[in-house]
Design an enzyme around this catalytic site. Structure first.
Site, PDB file in Angstrom:
ATOM      1  N   LEU A 119       0.878  -1.171   0.000  1.00 37.07           N
ATOM      2  CA  LEU A 119       0.000   0.000   0.000  1.00 37.07           C
ATOM      3  C   LEU A 119       0.912   1.216   0.000  1.00 37.07           C
ATOM      4  O   LEU A 119       2.006   1.170   0.571  1.00 37.07           O
ATOM      5  CB  LEU A 119      -0.887   0.026   1.253  1.00 37.07           C
ATOM      6  N   ASP A 120       0.480   2.304  -0.602  1.00 39.14           N
ATOM      7  CA  ASP A 120       1.255   3.540  -0.571  1.00 39.14           C
ATOM      8  C   ASP A 120       1.521   3.952   0.870  1.00 39.14           C
ATOM      9  O   ASP A 120       0.699   3.705   1.762  1.00 39.14           O
ATOM     10  CB  ASP A 120       0.492   4.687  -1.251  1.00 39.14           C
ATOM     11  N   LYS A 121       2.629   4.606   1.081  1.00 37.77           N
ATOM     12  CA  LYS A 121       2.982   5.106   2.410  1.00 37.77           C
ATOM     13  C   LYS A 121       1.861   5.945   3.012  1.00 37.77           C
ATOM     14  O   LYS A 121       1.525   5.804   4.181  1.00 37.77           O
ATOM     15  CB  LYS A 121       4.274   5.936   2.329  1.00 37.77           C
ATOM     16  N   THR A 174      -1.278   5.796   2.448  1.00 34.82           N
ATOM     17  CA  THR A 174      -2.557   5.085   2.492  1.00 34.82           C
ATOM     18  C   THR A 174      -2.685   4.259   3.753  1.00 34.82           C
ATOM     19  O   THR A 174      -1.767   3.535   4.127  1.00 34.82           O
ATOM     20  CB  THR A 174      -2.680   4.152   1.257  1.00 34.82           C
TER      21      THR A 174
END
Length: 185
Positions: free
Chosen positions: A55-57, A59
């Site tokens: 997951l994106d940082k 997110t």
């Protein structure tokens, strides 16, 4: 800290609630990551847990970890084969029109002064498809969307939300000042 984020654990996997701001993997300028804390999630197991997706940082969300090599191979196969259904809930600034639909917009990574950005690139980009549905709205100011990516491109949901002219709330990197609600007065 990472043990407190465990939502589920069995013999095959661990599911954690990843907070925003915590990177999944290390990199330039990253001092703390889920990958760097995996030993704390061994819970007496012979093997260190393994990452099977990211997951994106920025997110927050549910992150699935395998409890060993064989489980990691199976889970990685599920994610790669697209048999896993990925559902994201997001709040966007504004209300998309139409309220439900499919975004089919190719994306490309572009270098820049403030770091890499993903941009729409219909001719030379990689195909990116997201289905979305408006669950609820707050006047015309914000909406709760369910977003389901068919593909998994970097920052896909962020750029696709912006293509709807409804940036993800708080996403200053892509939405700029428009990603924040204005207060009264």
């Amino acid at each position: 800290m990472i043990r407190e984020s465990v939502l589920h654990m069995d013999d095959n996997l661990i599911v954690i609630n990843k907070p925003p701001g915590l990177a999944v993997q290390g990199g330039t300028g990253i001092t703390r990551s889920v990958d760097g804390m995996l030993d704390a999630l061994r819970f007496e197991a012979p093997e260190r847990p393994r990452l099977v997706h990211r997951l994106d940082k920025d997110t927050s969300g549910v992150l699935v970890l395998a409890r060993g090599a064989s489980q990691a191979a199976k889970l990685t196969s599920v994610f790669r084969s697209k048999t896993a259904r990925k559902v994201y809930w997001t709040i966007v600034v504004g209300v998309p029109e139409p309220k439900d639909g499919k975004i089919d917009l190719a994306l490309a990574k572009m270098p820049g002064a403030k770091g890499e950005r993903v941009v729409p690139e219909p001719d030379g980009g990689k195909r990116a498809v997201t289905y979305y549905r408006t669950v609820e709205k707050a006047s015309r100011k914000a909406a709760w969307l369910v977003m389901e990516p068919e593909t998994g491109r970097t920052h896909q949901l962020r750029v696709h939300a912006l293509a709807l002219e409804t940036p993800i709330m708080g996403d200053g990197k892509y939405g700029g000042a428009e990603a924040f609600l204005k207060g009264p007065g």
